[in-house]
Design an enzyme around this catalytic site. Structure first.
Site, short mmCIF file in Angstrom:
data_model
loop_
_atom_site.label_atom_id
_atom_site.label_comp_id
_atom_site.label_asym_id
_atom_site.label_seq_id
_atom_site.Cartn_x
_atom_site.Cartn_y
_atom_site.Cartn_z
N ARG A 374 0.83 -1.21 0.00
CA ARG A 374 0.00 0.00 0.00
C ARG A 374 0.86 1.26 0.00
O ARG A 374 0.55 2.24 -0.65
CB ARG A 374 -0.97 0.00 1.17
CG ARG A 374 -0.41 0.29 2.52
CD ARG A 374 -1.48 0.77 3.49
NE ARG A 374 -2.21 -0.29 4.15
CZ ARG A 374 -1.84 -0.88 5.31
NH1 ARG A 374 -0.73 -0.51 5.91
NH2 ARG A 374 -2.58 -1.81 5.85
N ASN A 496 -4.90 1.36 8.73
CA ASN A 496 -4.42 1.51 10.09
C ASN A 496 -3.89 0.16 10.57
O ASN A 496 -4.64 -0.68 11.06
CB ASN A 496 -5.55 2.01 11.00
CG ASN A 496 -5.04 2.37 12.37
OD1 ASN A 496 -4.02 1.84 12.83
ND2 ASN A 496 -5.75 3.25 13.05
N ASP A 497 -2.61 -0.03 10.42
CA ASP A 497 -1.98 -1.31 10.77
C ASP A 497 -2.18 -1.69 12.22
O ASP A 497 -1.86 -2.81 12.61
CB ASP A 497 -0.46 -1.19 10.54
CG ASP A 497 -0.08 -1.40 9.09
OD1 ASP A 497 -0.90 -1.95 8.34
OD2 ASP A 497 1.03 -1.00 8.72
N CYS A 498 -2.60 -0.74 13.01
CA CYS A 498 -2.70 -0.99 14.45
C CYS A 498 -4.11 -1.24 14.93
O CYS A 498 -4.33 -1.48 16.11
CB CYS A 498 -2.09 0.19 15.21
SG CYS A 498 -0.35 0.37 14.83
N ASN A 500 -6.14 -3.80 15.10
CA ASN A 500 -6.03 -5.24 14.87
C ASN A 500 -7.25 -5.93 15.48
O ASN A 500 -7.24 -6.35 16.63
CB ASN A 500 -4.74 -5.78 15.51
CG ASN A 500 -3.53 -4.92 15.16
OD1 ASN A 500 -2.84 -4.40 16.04
ND2 ASN A 500 -3.27 -4.75 13.87
#
Ligand code: BGC
Ligand code: NOJ
Length: 837
Positions: A374, A496-498, A500
């Protein structure tokens, strides 16, 4: 907190001038534009690598060291008993004058001490695998100066990761050769490596050292190496331990005299059959007792840069290269702070992020991450106008790491171009970004042939389909992975990789980023992906219509099939919009997500994290509910709840404790990173959303809050990191020190800021047919002009806004002829465009 100034812009030279070496954090620059790269701080700290900061690290760097930033290319000058460095470090001898100028792919560091000036120009010449360091020594006094000069660099044993770990091996592998004024680093060249590096100087040397312990001393410091203190080189040869490269040169300068010393740090790859040379001059593929490395290529490179004239010529070429690149889009707005970002620094940062992705900075160690799927797609949107051919190759490299179902490897290594197994895939926003990148490329270039390129899956030969089919399966990946509310399933995470939502980790030894997810039975859906899908699917539909109407030839699809594809995806868009309106609207703003169990995230019903920026940005960019006033409401909620002095925070209220069902986001203390930090990357989404809603004043206000030149003027000390580029994150209003910046340089913010200002604020947007002119301005803006080179043509666009409107154009005149609508149709040659708002 004090508010000191450490430097200023010099726009005429396209430089940032640092006048105090003790910046609040090392302020760095990047050298190199293609294969060979260096990082260089304002005190000459940093390192070099070839292509891949992990697998081809050339010089060593210790991150987070004490003192900070203590490895680099250093020159020690001994003048009588005084030892100093042109860049102040590592000796830290107070200088009579210090200045660092960071420019476009070069840095010039100048120091003066006791009537001697040393000015070092650092740059990587075009198409060269090496860094030139041209040191000009000048005697400013009336007496003869006898100087002792040492260079110093520490070699990295190639793999940036194992170099820091595997000492039981590393301390026994180091090998060097020395010939004339050149020090060659050949660790592991005897076995599988076919590359070595070297460090040369264009003058005879009076000595050298290649063993760190001998040069520095085991218990001494770089601020005063034993050899420098003593004043005599020891001509050491490294055998294992830590190889370095240090030349020793005696320089005598008459009053007023000036001398150049040209150092070159180079990298060479050699063919297996001719790696070694025997005493009789014959080549060999094997090392042996009396064999030496084949130095021909190194000597050729050294010869290319062994005089001042040659170096100056190479430097002029580099400057011409940047003149050309920065001539593609030039704005004249009458606002210096805007012009310098648009015309210089923002575009420059875009080149750097395109080259580096998130790999190597003073916050990214270069060993953790390769190229993000991305990230790279977004970066190329900021870069595609500069060198479209490189963007084209990048798109193909990225798409080659996709899986047949449209999912993607989240990252790949630049050297091998292979997907990175450590992190894997499953980030469900990833596929959409391929549409975002590819359509930007075609709009810029008009090159539809890229859609016919045969591109493999997971780099497997034999699996190739056309790039267009990759786009199609990318879209399909979203619509085949919908959750209970017909919204996209989030997978491991979206942008937003965080966040989760399928992770549920209680084990501090596992990384949120790589741990196995439990998506089985998950209801976790993302409104961010919903908005992203609508935006990119609209792009896809427009592309299909264009391919059909222009009858573009394609190996698998004809015009009719492109039309059918457009219709199929238009229906999917309608359904997605309906789903967002039905189950993604919270009353005053867009929800952020549904979690594993189907509970709302980013809702007024939540106690913390009631509102998130990503879904407000993407759903307003998509114009979802624009007519019903949803966009205005959402944007107003952003202002009310998330805006602060330094920008827009990511979520509000911040999470005050760990939520296992949300993962890493709640691992950060309040106000930092993804937990209510000002994540600059996503501020432009809201800004573009504001322009879609026609709210130029709000767009401008949000934009200038994170625009480096505005921040530079206000807060250099507080902001801490480089004031000439965007950083990833500025501490948010809930943080201990709001306004403090971190993670500078390598951030998608660069591309988004560029995309926002060039296409949505100043409003010059490439389309398939020409340039769309659609500014969205603050009402104070009365006129400006933009020169835009586009597909070989040149447009001189002048916009006037006598009434101070925020959006909408009243007339468009191209070369004297009125044009209906707001697209300047593409045609070759030079054109003038008059726009009245
Ligand atoms: C960071 C994210 C980043 C991720 C992947 C996390 O720790 O907070 O910003 O995207 O790591 O590297
Ligand atoms: C940085 C990562 O590089 C990017 O891919 C991600 O989207 C953001 N952090 C937000 O988590």
């Amino acid at each position: 907190m004090e508010n000191k100034k450490y430097g200023h812009f010099d726009d005429a030279h396209r430089e940032y001038v640092i006048t105090d070496p003790k910046t609040p954090w090392p302020w760095i620059n990047y050298l190199g534009n293609e294969d060979f790269f260096s990082l260089i701080s304002n005190t000459a700290g940093g390192y070099s690598f070839y292509m891949d900061a992990k697998f081809r690290r050339i010089t060593r760097y210790r991150y987070n060291s004490v003192p900070m930033d203590n490895d680099g290319r250093y020159f020690y000058i001994k003048d009588g008993d005084t030892v100093w460095n042109p860049g102040w470090k590592p000796c830290r001898t107070p200088l009579d004058f210090y200045e660092t100028r960071h420019g476009m792919s070069y840095t010039r560091i100048t120091g003066r001490k006791n009537d001697v000036e040393a000015s070092v120009l650092f740059f990587v010449p075009l198409h060269t695998w090496g860094e030139v360091q041209k040191m000009t020594l000048k005697n400013l006094g009336n007496e003869v100066k006898k100087l002792k000069v040492w260079s110093f660099q520490e070699w990295c044993l190639w793999n940036g990761a194992t170099d820091m770990e595997n000492f039981q091996r590393n301390f026994s592998t180091g090998e060097v050769e020395i010939e004339d004024s050149v020090i060659y680093h050949k660790t592991e060249y005897r076995e599988r490596r076919n590359h070595y590096s070297f460090y040369s100087v264009n003058t005879p040397i009076q000595g050298y050292d290649t063993d760190r312990e001998t040069f520095v001393g085991l218990y001494s410091e770089k601020s005063m190496p034993d050899v420098v203190a003593e004043g005599t080189p020891r001509n050491s040869w490294a055998h294992g331990w830590s190889p370095i490269a240090s030349h020793y040169i005696e320089v005598e300068l008459q009053p007023g005299e000036e001398k150049d010393l040209i150092f070159l740090l180079g990298y060479v790859e050699e063919k297996q059959e001719q790696k070694w040379i025997a005493p009789d001059g014959s080549f060999s593929d094997k090392d042996g007792l009396d064999m030496v490395i084949n130095k021909a290529q190194a000597k050729k490179m050294i010869a290319d840069f062994n005089t001042t004239e040659k170096v100056d010529k190479a430097f002029a070429e580099l400057q011409a290269y940047w003149d050309n690149l920065l001539g593609i889009y030039v704005a004249k707005t009458g606002n210096d702070k805007l012009d310098r970002m648009v015309n210089i620094w923002n575009q420059y940062q875009c080149m750097v992020t395109f080259n580096m992705s998130r790999s190597a900075s003073f916050f990214e160690s270069g060993i953790g991450r390769g190229m993000g799927f991305r990230d790279s797609n977004q970066d190329l949107v900021g870069f595609v106008h500069q060198i479209p051919q490189r963007a084209r190759q990048r798109i193909i490299d990225i798409a080659s790491t996709q899986f047949p179902d449209g999912g993607c490897y989240h990252q790949y290594q630049p050297l091998s171009k292979r997907g990175n197994n450590d992190i894997g895939g499953g980030f469900n926003d990833d596929p959409c970004w391929l549409i975002f990148g590819t359509t930007a490329y075609i709009k810029e270039t008009g090159d539809y042939s890229i859609l016919n390129e045969m591109v493999p899956f997971d780099n497997q030969p034999g699996s190739e389909v056309t790039l267009f089919e990759h786009l199609m399966i990318s879209m399909n990946h979203v619509i085949k992975n919908l959750g209970p509310h017909a919204l996209p399933l989030i997978g491991r995470a979206d942008w937003n990789d965080c966040l989760n939502l399928n992770c549920f980790s209680w084990d501090p030894n596992e990384s949120f980023q790589t741990t196995e997810n439990n998506s089985e039975g998950s209801k976790a859906e993302s409104l961010m992906i919903a908005g992203l899908f609508v935006v990119t699917a609209k792009d896809y539909v427009e592309l299909c219509h264009t391919l059909a109407s222009k009858n573009i030839e394609h190996s698998t699809f004809n015009a009719q099939q492109f039309e059918a594809e457009a219709n199929r995806m238009s229906e999917a868009i309608d359904k997605m919009i309906a789903a967002v309106k039905k189950d993604g609207w919270d009353g005053e703003w867009f929800l952020r997500a549904y979690d594993f169990a189907g509970n709302k995230i980013g809702s007024n019903e939540n106690e913390e994290g009631k509102i998130f920026i990503e879904s407000q940005g993407w759903c307003t960019m998509a114009g979802i509910g624009l007519e019903e006033g949803l966009c205005d409401k959402a944007l107003d909620s952003v202002k009310e709840r998330m805006e602060c002095e330094h920008g827009i925070v990511l979520n509000n209220p911040a999470y005050t404790h760990y939520h296992v069902e949300m993962g890493e986001i709640s691992s950060y203390p309040e106000g930092y990173k993804e937990n209510a930090g000002i994540f600059c990357h996503n501020n432009p989404w809201v800004i573009i959303g504001e322009t879609v809603a026609g709210r130029g004043n709000d767009a401008w206000k949000h934009y200038t809050k994170i625009l480096p030149s505005y921040v530079e003027e206000k807060y250099q000390t507080l902001h801490k990191v480089e004031p000439y580029v965007n950083c990833q994150m500025v501490a948010g209003k809930d943080a201990f020190r709001p306004g403090e910046g971190k993670n500078s340089w390598l951030t998608g913010t660069a591309a988004w800021m560029w995309y926002t200002v060039s296409e949505f604020i100043l409003g010059v947007k490439p389309t398939y047919d020409g340039l769309l002119i659609d500014p969205c301005l603050p009402s104070t803006a009365k006129e400006y002009s933009v020169t835009r080179r586009f597909r070989g043509a040149e447009y001189n666009i002048h916009v006037s806004n006598p009434q101070g409107n925020q959006k909408g154009i009243k007339s468009l005149v191209v070369d004297g002829n009125p044009v209906e609508g707001n697209i300047v149709p593409f045609s070759e040659g030079k054109h003038t465009v008059e726009v009245v708002m």
